[in-house]
Design a protein around this motif. Structure first.
Motif, PDB file in Angstrom:
ATOM      1  N   ALA A 113      30.501  13.158  48.087  1.00  0.00           N
ATOM      2  CA  ALA A 113      29.929  14.472  48.366  1.00  0.00           C
ATOM      3  C   ALA A 113      31.028  15.502  48.620  1.00  0.00           C
ATOM      4  N   PRO A 114      30.747  16.790  48.420  1.00  0.00           N
ATOM      5  CA  PRO A 114      31.776  17.803  48.657  1.00  0.00           C
ATOM      6  C   PRO A 114      32.056  18.057  50.125  1.00  0.00           C
ATOM      7  N   GLY A 115      31.064  17.838  50.979  1.00  0.00           N
ATOM      8  CA  GLY A 115      31.260  18.133  52.394  1.00  0.00           C
ATOM      9  C   GLY A 115      31.365  19.617  52.661  1.00  0.00           C
ATOM     10  N   THR A 116      30.814  20.431  51.750  1.00  0.00           N
ATOM     11  CA  THR A 116      30.915  21.872  51.902  1.00  0.00           C
ATOM     12  C   THR A 116      30.069  22.559  50.835  1.00  0.00           C
ATOM     13  N   ASP A 117      30.178  23.881  50.771  1.00  0.00           N
ATOM     14  CA  ASP A 117      29.469  24.685  49.779  1.00  0.00           C
ATOM     15  C   ASP A 117      30.256  24.727  48.467  1.00  0.00           C
ATOM     16  N   PRO A 118      29.616  25.114  47.359  1.00  0.00           N
ATOM     17  CA  PRO A 118      30.302  25.103  46.057  1.00  0.00           C
ATOM     18  C   PRO A 118      31.552  25.981  46.007  1.00  0.00           C
ATOM     19  N   GLY A 119      31.506  27.155  46.638  1.00  0.00           N
ATOM     20  CA  GLY A 119      32.661  28.036  46.615  1.00  0.00           C
ATOM     21  C   GLY A 119      33.868  27.424  47.299  1.00  0.00           C
ATOM     22  N   THR A 120      33.647  26.821  48.454  1.00  0.00           N
ATOM     23  CA  THR A 120      34.751  26.176  49.168  1.00  0.00           C
ATOM     24  C   THR A 120      35.241  24.959  48.407  1.00  0.00           C
ATOM     25  N   ARG A 123      37.664  26.079  45.923  1.00  0.00           N
ATOM     26  CA  ARG A 123      38.949  26.447  46.511  1.00  0.00           C
ATOM     27  C   ARG A 123      39.743  25.223  46.954  1.00  0.00           C
ATOM     28  N   LEU A 124      39.056  24.119  47.196  1.00  0.00           N
ATOM     29  CA  LEU A 124      39.743  22.860  47.487  1.00  0.00           C
ATOM     30  C   LEU A 124      40.298  22.214  46.216  1.00  0.00           C
ATOM     31  N   ARG A 125      40.034  22.830  45.038  1.00  0.00           N
ATOM     32  CA  ARG A 125      40.413  22.252  43.736  1.00  0.00           C
ATOM     33  C   ARG A 125      39.745  20.893  43.545  1.00  0.00           C
ATOM     34  N   ARG A 126      38.471  20.840  43.946  1.00  0.00           N
ATOM     35  CA  ARG A 126      37.726  19.589  43.897  1.00  0.00           C
ATOM     36  C   ARG A 126      37.647  19.045  42.480  1.00  0.00           C
TER      37      ARG A 126
END
Length: 338
Positions: A113-120, A123-126
């Motif tokens: 899971a991203p553990g955050t919102d799509p924008g963040t 920015r994490l370069r997921r």
């Protein structure tokens, strides 16, 4: 399926309480870990979440180091590191360094899971959270932490060959399949996403491969998470649980905020209340004896090897009290069974 009593552990999202801040939340996490250690819990895990005013757990491995430094014997780990947010080598370097500093005490739970919102997340370069990519990255991480092979060009990683235990986390059958394919322990997030619990456990156990090169257990090993609140009376435990219910209603409506005291909670709309109840139905609340009864009634039929407790409280002292009550009662029951 284990015949021994399940283990008992803690997952901490390092929640921030209203009127406080991240520094106090981190101090409270270290104090809670010390309480868990004194009262017989097996491990203490820290989560990974980003861009949240309610949680101070974005730098998971940093928090693991702080908790490990504040304790002496309890295993400390991630519950979990969201692997697509990170390069496997970077994770291996962090974990290997921790394993050298705190030998025999470091765990690593890994999720998609991203553990955050799509924008963040962007920015994490997921990277990709596709199951094939996740399995590949997990295998790469495992190899970085394994013993040196002497192969030409092999990457030097601090802590190679150290006792870092890898776990796959999941809230669906996808994580269960990855854990089974890799021969790794599996931990299910039933404290907020219980719908696929039974199906995921069946998939994991039915497809477990003990001969995988990445295998760390010889047979299926499963833990699952449950919300817990214990107090001296049932009424007080139910009152303190209002903090969690209010917080999760905020998650569902996108209005995340610091934990509020029970007296400051607001009753959600009946439709929202039904959603909260559905998501949080894996909850044990009451006196210590009542909570342990509920945990056993839930965990034993599932054949769990370990129960992961999650406790939210506006007052850190309330959380420590709950941990102590449940840990002592659990130890008493476990000793009676041996």
């Amino acid at each position: 399926m284990s015949s021994a009593p399940p283990g008992l552990s803690v997952l901490d999202l390092v929640p921030v309480s209203s009127g406080s801040g991240p520094a106090a939340a981190i101090r409270a996490a270290c104090a809670a870990a010390q309480t868990a250690e004194r009262h017989g819990y097996d491990r203490y895990w820290l989560a990974e979440h980003h861009n949240s005013p309610a949680l101070a757990c974005s730098a998971t491995t940093v928090l693991m180091g702080a908790v490990a430094a504040a304790t002496e014997t309890i295993r400390v780990g991630s519950g979990g590191i969201m692997l697509p947010n990170h390069a496997p080598l970077r994770v291996a370097e962090d974990l290997g360094t921790l394993a050298v500093m705190y030998p025999g005490r470091i765990d690593c739970g890994l999720g998609r899971a991203p553990g955050t919102d799509p924008g963040t997340a962007a920015r994490l370069r997921r990277g990709s959270a596709d199951l094939v990519d996740f399995t590949r990255d997990l295998t790469e991480l495992h190899d970085y932490l394994g013993p040196a092979t002497g192969a030409p060009g092999e990457t030097e990683v601090i802590g190679r060959g150290a006792d870092v235990r890898l776990f796959v986390l999941g809230s669906s059958t996808g994580g269960a399949r990855a854990a089974a394919e890799l021969g790794l322990p599996f931990s299910f997030a039933s404290h907020f996403a219980p719908d696929q619990l039974h199906e995921a456990l069946a998939v994991y156990r039915g497809n477990f491969n003990p001969d995988a090169p990445t295998a760390q257990v010889s047979a299926p090993w499963v833990s699952a998470a449950v919300n817990v609140m214990a107090a001296d009376t049932v009424a007080e435990a139910q009152r303190q649980l209002l903090t969690l219910r209010h917080s999760f209603a905020g998650v569902l409506t996108g209005r995340r905020g610091p934990l509020v005291a029970p007296g400051d909670t607001v009753e959600p709309h009946p439709i929202l209340e039904a959603r909260v109840h559905h998501s949080l139905r894996v909850t044990a609340c009451g006196t210590a004896a009542g909570v342990v009864d509920q945990l056993l009634d839930w965990a034993v039929p599932l054949g769990l090897d370990e129960i992961v407790t999650v406790t939210y409280a506006h007052d850190p002292g309330v959380r420590r009290r709950s941990l102590a009550l449940v840990g002592d009662e659990w130890a008493r029951r476990r000793n009676c069974c041996m």
